[in-house]
Design an enzyme around this catalytic site. Structure first.
Site, mmCIF file in Angstrom:
data_model
loop_
_atom_site.group_PDB
_atom_site.id
_atom_site.type_symbol
_atom_site.label_atom_id
_atom_site.label_comp_id
_atom_site.label_asym_id
_atom_site.label_seq_id
_atom_site.Cartn_x
_atom_site.Cartn_y
_atom_site.Cartn_z
ATOM 1 N N LYS A 7 15.556 9.206 16.980
ATOM 2 C CA LYS A 7 16.705 8.744 16.977
ATOM 3 C C LYS A 7 17.726 9.907 16.494
ATOM 4 O O LYS A 7 18.909 10.061 16.895
ATOM 5 C CB LYS A 7 17.005 7.561 16.060
ATOM 6 C CG LYS A 7 16.275 6.316 16.685
ATOM 7 C CD LYS A 7 16.312 5.073 15.725
ATOM 8 C CE LYS A 7 15.587 3.926 16.395
ATOM 9 N NZ LYS A 7 15.193 2.672 15.470
ATOM 10 N N ASP A 24 9.908 7.519 15.118
ATOM 11 C CA ASP A 24 10.753 6.757 15.739
ATOM 12 C C ASP A 24 12.114 7.272 15.335
ATOM 13 O O ASP A 24 13.154 7.377 16.023
ATOM 14 C CB ASP A 24 10.525 5.261 15.612
ATOM 15 C CG ASP A 24 11.532 4.554 16.304
ATOM 16 O OD1 ASP A 24 11.653 4.419 17.700
ATOM 17 O OD2 ASP A 24 12.265 3.846 15.823
#
Length: 736
Positions: free
Chosen positions: A596, A592
């Site tokens: 980003k 994750d």
């Protein structure tokens, strides 16, 4: 009864009724009504006379099924009539008149209002009041634009332009008799006498009576549907005298009505709009007349574009106000509407555009909203009513009334779709009880049907789909939605962190189509990370490095992994508090954070793939393929010693552990890893699940720009999405 009997006998004998005989018969309704009303007025105690205007009003029939008043003869007859019938109150018949040969006739279609204006002119009345069934002239058709407003005043020219282009309250010829004497016309509602109505008069009177109205550069918008555009073009037309005359003489021969004409100064083409029902005859006669020119190539084509509409913007102040046309065209462009032709007279009282019929209502609402600052209405579809999606719906519910009242933003959720079921509504879902309604009226989820429902409502000009999922399949549809003119808002990282070619295509499509794609919540939830980065780049700054703690889960874990705490217990505590995904490995893997980092890297101009980002996976390798979350949690304590050793080493050095993502723009790379920071470093000062991002740029080289705050949780993530929705509304015309 005698008149009806004679009518049918004459028809039976002659086989048809002549126009003059028909006018004679239909005029009796006016005669009877005037007499009845005069008797009622007399009975109420007011002396009055009734006038058969066939004795006074003289008109000359024209070739266009209309009549022209003979004012000189009419005034002479009026003086004679009034000398014989003096009275302060006169009940006059409307609609009927006589020819110079004293043959009864009518004023044809919409003749009653016309006759009122004629009588007002010859009596030199103080004003003429037209009683109708609406409160006045609206800024747009209220059946198409729900927030259209009643116009307090209009100039004669504005009223004429609006009536010509489809405003049905007043016929264009009603205005002409009163202009010469400057007599105002008042439009009022007979069913609502408390409404003051609309005054139509000279601009100087408007300026004196209502200075505020002059701020409205465009008074109203009207449309005409069921038109076709005819385009005659060819290199042989340039500089050839008489080409336009030949074209329009031919159009006149077939009796077609030209609504609008547009010609470029190059004279390469002439295009004009005619009613759809007349275009076939027009095209055939033009092809016949220009047969030899078409054969020789001097004229390349006589083209017809069917299914068109005209949108006209009308206002007397347009002539002296720069930028009105630009605002109009910008509003249409942002609504993703293509303009087929443009016309503007040198008086600049109106700007006329031709567009496709299916865009007519959408265009009307878009431009009305832009100029009248009316409610920016958006049809919204929410995909993924899970924790974040349902929180967003609750925020929309709580704020909807305030936004509508204070900011003129009307957000209507037309559909809510989950993985298995969806709820659709034509007018907007009641967000107070959407959960109960979905249980009762929900249907099987169908993404194609869902999108068609939300976007297919032509009553609402703007459509936005909000993807609150983490689904790559949903993200794969963004390209198609943007091409259809649908705005997209999402916290879903899959599209922007997927293949670089797809990301670049989405960004290019966004710029080309005037359709907006907002994704602030993909990084930092509700924190302004994307917006800050863009602001730096757009103002000419250069990104050197972006370093940050991007995971609220991992922030919480390492903020609490101290003072002898056991790593597995901290992870279990975070899971119990709801900070982690159902399977904590999804957080500990670093994927994750890597997504980003790649999003920020691409926003900074780096052309990197997700696979280019090295990621330090915190899940012990033997546990990466554990059968279940429960098994993983049971086995994680076996690796506590390894994590404790890292924490103790950092603590001995006066440092803390932080799991960070880094965009190294100088060296064109990114990374995700566990790093150590001195205890006085900003990254060491975090608490809870806060995120922190440091922008090192050419301007902020020695003291990075810091953005810090909650970076996880349904409330802040939904708030970030909501902020993007409001940003979209401001782009579409709402006040900022």
């Amino acid at each position: 009864m005698i008149h009806i009997y004679l009518f049918w006998c004459t028809c039976a004998y002659a086989g048809h009724a002549t126009e003059s005989f028909t006018d004679l018969v239909v005029g009796h309704g006016e005669l009877w009504s005037a007499q009845i009303l005069s008797y009622v007025v007399k009975k109420k105690g007011t002396p009055c006379k009734w006038m058969d205007t066939r004795e006074v009003l003289i008109v000359n029939p024209t070739h266009a099924d209309q009549v022209d008043p003979d004012y000189l003869e009419t005034e002479q007859r009026l003086n004679k009539w009034y000398s014989l019938n003096p009275s302060k109150v006169i009940i006059a018949t409307g609609f009927i008149a006589s020819t110079p040969q004293n043959i009864p006739t009518t004023l044809k279609r919409d003749g009653s209002d016309f006759s009122a204006a004629i009588m007002g002119a010859i009596f030199r009345a103080r004003q003429v009041t037209i009683w109708t069934d609406v409160d006045g002239v609206y800024s747009a058709d209220p059946r198409k634009v729900s927030d259209a407003v009643i116009l307090k005043t209009l100039s004669y020219q504005e009223a004429w332009e609006m009536s010509y282009f489809g405003a049905n309250v007043l016929h264009p010829r009603t205005i002409s008799p009163v202009i010469r004497y400057g007599i105002p016309i008042i439009i009022r509602n007979i069913f609502n006498t408390s409404a003051s109505g609309t005054k139509i008069c000279h601009p100087s009177i408007i300026e004196n009576e209502d200075k505020k109205i002059l701020k409205d550069y465009v008074k109203g918008f009207t449309t005409i549907d069921n038109l076709a555009l005819v385009n005659v073009e060819g290199t042989g037309m340039a500089g050839v005298p008489g080409t336009a005359s030949t074209i329009f003489s031919a159009v006149k021969e077939v009796g077609a009505n030209v609504i609008m004409i547009s010609q470029a100064s190059s004279e390469h083409s002439v295009c004009f709009a005619v009613p759809e029902k007349e275009v076939k005859a027009v095209a055939e006669v033009l092809e016949s007349i220009f047969d030899s020119a078409l054969f020789a190539g001097r004229i390349s084509q006589v083209a017809v574009i069917s299914n068109c509409s005209i949108l006209a913007a009308v206002g007397q102040k347009m002539a002296s106000t720069p930028g009105v046309s630009a605002t109009l065209f910008n509003a249409l462009a942002q609504a993703n509407i293509n303009i087929l032709a443009i016309a503007q007279g040198c008086s600049e009282y109106n700007v006329t555009v031709v567009l496709k019929r299916e865009d007519s209502i959408k265009a009307l609402r878009a431009v009305h909203s832009r100029f009248y600052n009316s409610q920016t209405t958006m049809a919204m579809g929410i995909i993924g009513p899970g924790l974040i999606g349902s929180t967003l719906l609750d925020q929309l519910r709580d704020q909807a009334a305030t936004l509508k009242e204070e900011s003129n933003i009307d957000l209507r959720v037309m559909g809510i779709m989950g993985s298995k079921s969806m709820l659709l509504d034509d007018l907007g879902i009641d967000l107070v009880k959407w959960r109960e309604i979905r249980e009762e009226k929900g249907e099987v989820a169908d993404l194609e049907k869902f999108v068609q429902h939300v976007h297919g409502n032509h009553v609402i000009p703007n459509t936005v789909l909000v993807d609150c999922t983490a689904d790559s399949v949903i993200a794969s549809h963004y390209d198609d939605w943007l091409r259809k003119g649908i705005h997209v808002i999402t916290p879903n990282k899959k599209a922007n962190s997927g293949p670089l070619s797809e990301y670049l295509r989405l960004r290019a499509l966004q710029r080309q189509s005037y359709t907006h794609y907002f994704y602030e919540a993909t990084v930092g939830a509700g924190l302004p990370i994307i917006g800050t980065l863009r602001g730096l780049l757009e103002t000419g700054d250069k990104i050197l490095q972006i370093e940050g703690i991007f995971s609220g889960t991992l922030s919480y874990i390492f903020n609490n992994f101290k003072d002898g705490q056991v790593f597995s217990e901290v992870v279990a505590e975070a899971k119990e508090a709801g900070y982690t995904e159902p399977d904590p490995r999804d957080d500990l893997s670093g994927t994750d954070v890597a997504r980003k980092v790649i999003i920020l890297a691409r926003e900074s101009g780096l052309k990197l793939e997700l696979s280019d980002i090295p990621v330090e996976n915190l899940v012990p390798e033997p546990l990466r393929v554990s059968a279940s979350t429960q098994e993983f949690m049971q086995k994680l304590p076996k690796f506590d010693q390894e994590f404790s050793k890292k924490q103790e080493d950092a603590d001995t050095a006066g440092e803390v552990l932080r799991y960070v993502g880094v965009v190294d723009a100088t060296n064109q790379k990114g990374m995700v890893e566990l790093r150590r920071y001195k205890k006085d470093h900003p990254f060491a000062q975090l608490s809870g699940s806060d995120n922190i991002i440091a922008f090192t740029t050419r301007r902020y080289r020695y003291q990075p720009l810091i953005v810090r705050g909650p970076g996880a949780g349904a409330q802040v993530t939904a708030g970030g999405i909501f902020s993007d929705i409001l940003r979209l509304a401001s782009y579409l015309g709402a006040p900022s």
